[in-house]
Enzyme design. Structure first.
Site, PDB file in Angstrom:
ATOM      1  N   ASN A   1       0.560 -35.604  10.913  1.00 53.46           N
ATOM      2  CA  ASN A   1      -0.231 -37.560  11.440  1.00 53.46           C
ATOM      3  C   ASN A   1       1.216 -37.934  12.443  1.00 53.46           C
ATOM      4  OD1 ASN A   1      -1.323 -39.928  11.544  1.00 53.46           O
ATOM      5  ND2 ASN A   1       0.791 -40.926  11.080  1.00 53.46           N
TER       6      ASN A   1
ATOM      7  N   SER B   1       5.574 -40.066  16.919  1.00 52.68           N
ATOM      8  CA  SER B   1       6.319 -39.354  15.961  1.00 52.68           C
ATOM      9  C   SER B   1       5.646 -38.286  15.533  1.00 52.68           C
ATOM     10  CB  SER B   1       7.254 -39.475  14.714  1.00 52.68           C
ATOM     11  OG  SER B   1       8.199 -40.784  15.698  1.00 52.68           O
TER      12      SER B   1
ATOM     13  N   HIS C   1       2.185 -40.213  14.975  1.00 53.14           N
ATOM     14  CA  HIS C   1       2.442 -42.361  14.694  1.00 53.14           C
ATOM     15  C   HIS C   1       3.048 -42.461  15.698  1.00 53.14           C
ATOM     16  CE1 HIS C   1       3.132 -46.016  12.246  1.00 53.14           C
ATOM     17  NE2 HIS C   1       4.399 -45.871  12.938  1.00 53.14           N
TER      18      HIS C   1
ATOM     19  N   ASP D   1       3.406 -42.949   6.218  1.00 49.34           N
ATOM     20  CA  ASP D   1       4.321 -43.130   7.576  1.00 49.34           C
ATOM     21  C   ASP D   1       6.050 -42.802   6.966  1.00 49.34           C
ATOM     22  OD1 ASP D   1       2.738 -45.540   9.274  1.00 49.34           O
ATOM     23  OD2 ASP D   1       2.478 -44.325   8.922  1.00 49.34           O
TER      24      ASP D   1
HETATM   25  N1  LIG Z   1      -0.904 -41.735   2.593  1.00 51.58           N
HETATM   26  C1  LIG Z   1      -0.492 -41.610   3.727  1.00 51.58           C
HETATM   27  N2  LIG Z   1      -2.216 -41.997   4.373  1.00 51.58           N
HETATM   28  C2  LIG Z   1      -1.691 -41.878   5.821  1.00 51.58           C
HETATM   29  C3  LIG Z   1      -0.639 -42.136   6.914  1.00 51.58           C
HETATM   30  C4  LIG Z   1       0.511 -42.341   6.097  1.00 51.58           C
HETATM   31  O1  LIG Z   1       1.590 -41.829   6.510  1.00 51.58           O
HETATM   32  N3  LIG Z   1       0.304 -41.389   4.618  1.00 51.58           N
HETATM   33  N4  LIG Z   1      -0.835 -42.414   7.792  1.00 51.58           N
HETATM   34  C5  LIG Z   1      -1.633 -43.117   8.355  1.00 51.58           C
HETATM   35  C6  LIG Z   1      -1.247 -43.339   9.509  1.00 51.58           C
HETATM   36  N5  LIG Z   1      -1.428 -44.631   9.985  1.00 51.58           N
HETATM   37  C7  LIG Z   1      -0.521 -44.687  10.844  1.00 51.58           C
HETATM   38  O2  LIG Z   1      -0.164 -43.881  11.629  1.00 51.58           O
HETATM   39  C8  LIG Z   1      -1.933 -45.981   9.282  1.00 51.58           C
HETATM   40  C9  LIG Z   1      -3.055 -46.302   9.110  1.00 51.58           C
HETATM   41  C10 LIG Z   1      -3.851 -47.195   8.250  1.00 51.58           C
HETATM   42  C11 LIG Z   1      -3.197 -47.708   8.061  1.00 51.58           C
HETATM   43  C12 LIG Z   1      -3.574 -48.951   7.336  1.00 51.58           C
HETATM   44  O3  LIG Z   1      -3.256 -50.198   7.324  1.00 51.58           O
HETATM   45  N6  LIG Z   1      -5.381 -49.168   7.050  1.00 51.58           N
HETATM   46  C13 LIG Z   1      -5.856 -50.317   6.215  1.00 51.58           C
HETATM   47  C14 LIG Z   1      -6.961 -50.208   6.886  1.00 51.58           C
HETATM   48  C15 LIG Z   1      -6.437 -51.150   8.498  1.00 51.58           C
HETATM   49  C16 LIG Z   1      -8.265 -50.777   9.530  1.00 51.58           C
HETATM   50  O4  LIG Z   1      -9.096 -50.632   8.680  1.00 51.58           O
HETATM   51  O5  LIG Z   1      -7.985 -51.195   9.989  1.00 51.58           O
HETATM   52  C17 LIG Z   1      -6.281 -49.569   4.843  1.00 51.58           C
HETATM   53  O6  LIG Z   1      -6.393 -48.377   4.724  1.00 51.58           O
HETATM   54  O7  LIG Z   1      -6.141 -50.671   4.517  1.00 51.58           O
HETATM   55  C18 LIG Z   1      -1.406 -47.779   8.324  1.00 51.58           C
HETATM   56  C19 LIG Z   1      -1.125 -46.796   8.933  1.00 51.58           C
HETATM   57  C20 LIG Z   1      -3.003 -42.480   7.861  1.00 51.58           C
HETATM   58  N7  LIG Z   1      -2.522 -42.559   6.846  1.00 51.58           N
HETATM   59  N1  LIG Z   2      -1.332 -45.922  12.520  1.00 57.48           N
HETATM   60  C1  LIG Z   2      -1.663 -44.446  12.944  1.00 57.48           C
HETATM   61  C2  LIG Z   2      -2.218 -44.752  14.407  1.00 57.48           C
HETATM   62  O1  LIG Z   2      -1.967 -46.354  14.810  1.00 57.48           O
HETATM   63  N2  LIG Z   2      -2.355 -43.966  15.442  1.00 57.48           N
HETATM   64  C3  LIG Z   2      -2.406 -44.320  17.297  1.00 57.48           C
HETATM   65  O2  LIG Z   2      -3.455 -44.282  17.005  1.00 57.48           O
HETATM   66  C4  LIG Z   2      -4.839 -43.507  18.880  1.00 57.48           C
HETATM   67  C5  LIG Z   2      -5.054 -42.955  18.566  1.00 57.48           C
HETATM   68  O3  LIG Z   2      -5.862 -43.152  19.894  1.00 57.48           O
HETATM   69  P1  LIG Z   2      -6.186 -42.074  19.954  1.00 57.48           P
HETATM   70  O4  LIG Z   2      -8.353 -41.898  18.733  1.00 57.48           O
HETATM   71  O5  LIG Z   2      -6.970 -42.156  21.171  1.00 57.48           O
HETATM   72  O6  LIG Z   2      -6.047 -40.223  19.261  1.00 57.48           O
HETATM   73  C6  LIG Z   2      -2.091 -42.862  19.041  1.00 57.48           C
HETATM   74  O7  LIG Z   2      -2.006 -43.839  20.219  1.00 57.48           O
HETATM   75  C7  LIG Z   2      -1.377 -42.475  17.932  1.00 57.48           C
HETATM   76  O8  LIG Z   2      -0.468 -42.852  17.568  1.00 57.48           O
END
Ligand SMILES: Nc1nc2c(c(=O)[nH]1)N[C@@H](CN(C=O)c1ccc(C(=O)N[C@@H](CCC(=O)O)C(=O)O)cc1)CN2
Ligand SMILES: NCC(=O)N[C@@H]1O[C@H](COP(=O)([O-])[O-])[C@@H](O)[C@H]1O
Length: 221
Positions: free
Chosen positions: A114, A143, A116, A152
């Protein structure tokens, strides 16, 4: 074509939106900078522009809509079955905005990456740029980490730093961070496809080097 005598790694990319990171990976694979092939792009959002990018690159796409499933676990079972259908070596989350269940993470542990938009462990979760600005931080970044069940919280592989300036807006910071994302994600995926990157006992090894808590930090400020 494989750059080594092994078959190119089969990569699935999960997206939810614009797909700039996906495009960087598509471009890197097409110029053979990565010994891998993106065989599937999956999204939880049917309108994700990244799906258009994938289709234009001739890559199979799939939409897995949460409204078709009663809960997170059944959603993730469908996602896993899709992955199994494509015999995937690596799953790359690129703006994929769903939290993956512990069962899914365990099933694909060690081949789930992932990116972030913060310097983890700072600002896990959402709205990272706004939080960094509100805290008055003078540096920020992105990251790349292995995905674990802790949101994360997985071991960091590589980070890129950017400065935050006094008059910055969320949009300016997001653009600056995104530029670094597009530079470093292809590099990390390349390392994985070269079989140089390993997660073992919650730690990250690059070749025979054990990476520290901040991964292989690169200062791009
Ligand atoms: N088990 C894991 N799943 C995911 C990770 C992780 O590290 N462990 N990374 C995320 C990516 N991410 C940030 O980088 C992230 C994505 C989604 C959410 C979140 O709160 N999602 C909500 C819905 C949000 C929406 O629909 O707009 C949810 O799933 O309920 C936080 C961080 C990817 N998955
Ligand atoms: N928590 C997950 C998150 O926020 N990820 C972020 O979503 C964007 C996706 O852009 P993209 O669709 O243009 O690649 C990126 O900036 C990534 O770091």
């Amino acid at each position: 074509m494989s750059l080594t005598n092994s078959q190119p790694k089969r990569i699935a990319v999960f997206i939810s939106g614009f797909g700039s990171n996906l495009q960087a990976l598509i471009d890197a694979c097409q110029r053979q900078a990565i010994d891998g092939e993106i065989v599937l792009v999956a999204s939880n959002q049917a309108k994700a522009f990244g799906l258009t990018r994938a289709a234009e690159a001739g890559i199979d796409t799939a939409v897995v809509d949460k409204s078709d499933y009663s809960d997170r676990d059944s959603y993730d079972v469908a996602l896993a079955e899709l992955i199994d259908d494509y015999t995937v070596d690596l799953i790359v989350l690129a703006g994929f905005m769903r939290i993956l269940s512990p069962a899914f993470v365990a099933r694909f542990s060690g081949k789930l990456l992932n990116i972030h938009p913060s310097l983890l462990p700072n600002y896990p979760g959402l709205h990272t740029h706004q939080r960094a600005l509100e805290n008055g931080d003078n540096e920020h970044g992105c990251s790349i980490h292995f995905v674990t069940s802790e949101l994360d919280g997985g071991p960091v592989i590589l980070q890129a730093k950017v400065p935050i300036f006094a008059e910055d807006t969320v949009q300016l910071v997001a653009q600056r961070v995104n530029q670094q994302e597009l530079a470093i994600y292809p590099l990390v995926v390349k390392w994985f496809c070269q079989d140089r990157l390993l997660m073992k006992d919650g730690q990250v090894w690059l070749d025979d080097h054990l990476l520290g808590p901040a991964g292989y930090a690169s200062d791009n400020s």
